[in-house]
Design an enzyme around this catalytic site. Structure first.
Site, short mmCIF file in Angstrom:
data_model
loop_
_atom_site.label_atom_id
_atom_site.label_comp_id
_atom_site.label_asym_id
_atom_site.label_seq_id
_atom_site.Cartn_x
_atom_site.Cartn_y
_atom_site.Cartn_z
N HIS A 96 -35.28 30.19 -8.67
CA HIS A 96 -36.43 30.81 -8.02
C HIS A 96 -36.01 31.75 -6.88
CE1 HIS A 96 -39.14 28.29 -10.27
NE2 HIS A 96 -38.58 27.19 -9.82
N GLU A 99 -38.56 17.13 -14.60
CA GLU A 99 -39.74 17.85 -14.11
C GLU A 99 -40.92 17.80 -15.07
OE1 GLU A 99 -38.41 21.63 -11.94
OE2 GLU A 99 -36.90 21.41 -13.52
N ASP A 133 -43.24 21.14 -10.62
CA ASP A 133 -43.42 21.31 -12.06
C ASP A 133 -43.97 20.04 -12.71
OD1 ASP A 133 -42.62 24.00 -12.91
OD2 ASP A 133 -40.71 23.50 -11.99
#
Length: 238
Positions: free
Chosen positions: A30, A134, A160
């Protein structure tokens, strides 16, 4: 306690080390760590802080590059099954644990100063493989993933996971926290576990539920500090 760094700045790494954090997550999932990764790992070494590189998938190139540049380990996103975990062990550990591509003249190998056997043994002992769980499926497989030899830590990603459980963005929801708690209980201390924490209350909560390693944000505190400084300057000028 580590801090997640999305900005490819060696100067920020130096400040993070001086602040006392135990490790820094160089974020390729990210963030912009990919843009300047070798220099950022050098900065971590200079600052005396362990660099862990987060990769967005199971890319052999990303994992091998990070480790050969000298990262202390990798944290790999979206691991759902024991087979996926075993595949990652093959890419991150040398024989007899895995089949990581070998070169004795990389930065991680001190450019060939150590013998091949010494380097491989040290790398297997010191290099962390952290897998991110996740999804609902990942939680169902948490116990068997923890049994995979070569997996050094399990990280639960509540953001997530909240989406996978139908509670998008509600990572503090009781359902999300209970799902992680049950998975931690199933792992039962066989490997260390980690998760996100953005406040002292988060750390206190997760410590009481068997978690002792935490990853926090760098962007949010920087943004808050800048906003607070801007407000203070304006208010002080009136």
């Amino acid at each position: 306690v580590g801090i997640n760094l999305q900005i490819d700045s060696p100067w920020l790494i130096e400040m993070i080390g001086l602040a006392g954090f135990d490790y820094v997550m160089l974020d390729m999932e990210h963030g912009f760590a990919r843009m300047n990764l070798p220099v950022m790992i050098l900065a971590c070494d200079a600052a005396g802080i362990t660099p862990i590189v987060r990769t967005p998938d199971f890319s052999r190139a990303d994992i091998l590059n990070a480790l050969e540049f000298g990262a202390g380990g990798v944290q790999v996103a979206m691991v759902d099954t024991p087979d996926q975990a075993r595949a990652l062990v093959r890419e991150t550990k040398f024989a007899p644990l895995g089949e990581r591509g070998f070169s004795s003249v990389t930065r991680a190998a001190d450019y060939g100063r150590a013998s091949m056997a010494e380097y491989a043994e040290a790398a297997n002992r010191e290099t962390l493989l952290i897998v991110q769980l996740e999804t609902r499926r990942a939680l169902e497989n948490a116990s068997t993933i923890a049994d995979v030899a070569g997996v050094d830590m399990i990280f639960f990603g509540p953001g997530d996971l909240s989406q996978s459980l139908g509670l998008f963005g509600q990572e503090h929801d009781a359902v999300v926290r209970q799902a992680i708690t049950e998975a931690v209980r199933a792992i039962n201390g066989r490997v260390p576990v980690s998760t996100s924490a953005f406040s002292a209350a988060d750390i206190h909560y997760w410590r009481t539920h068997g978690v002792n390693t935490f990853l926090t944000s760098s962007i949010t505190p920087i943004r808050h500090a800048l906003e607070a400084t801007y407000r203070d300057l304006l208010e002080g000028s009136t």
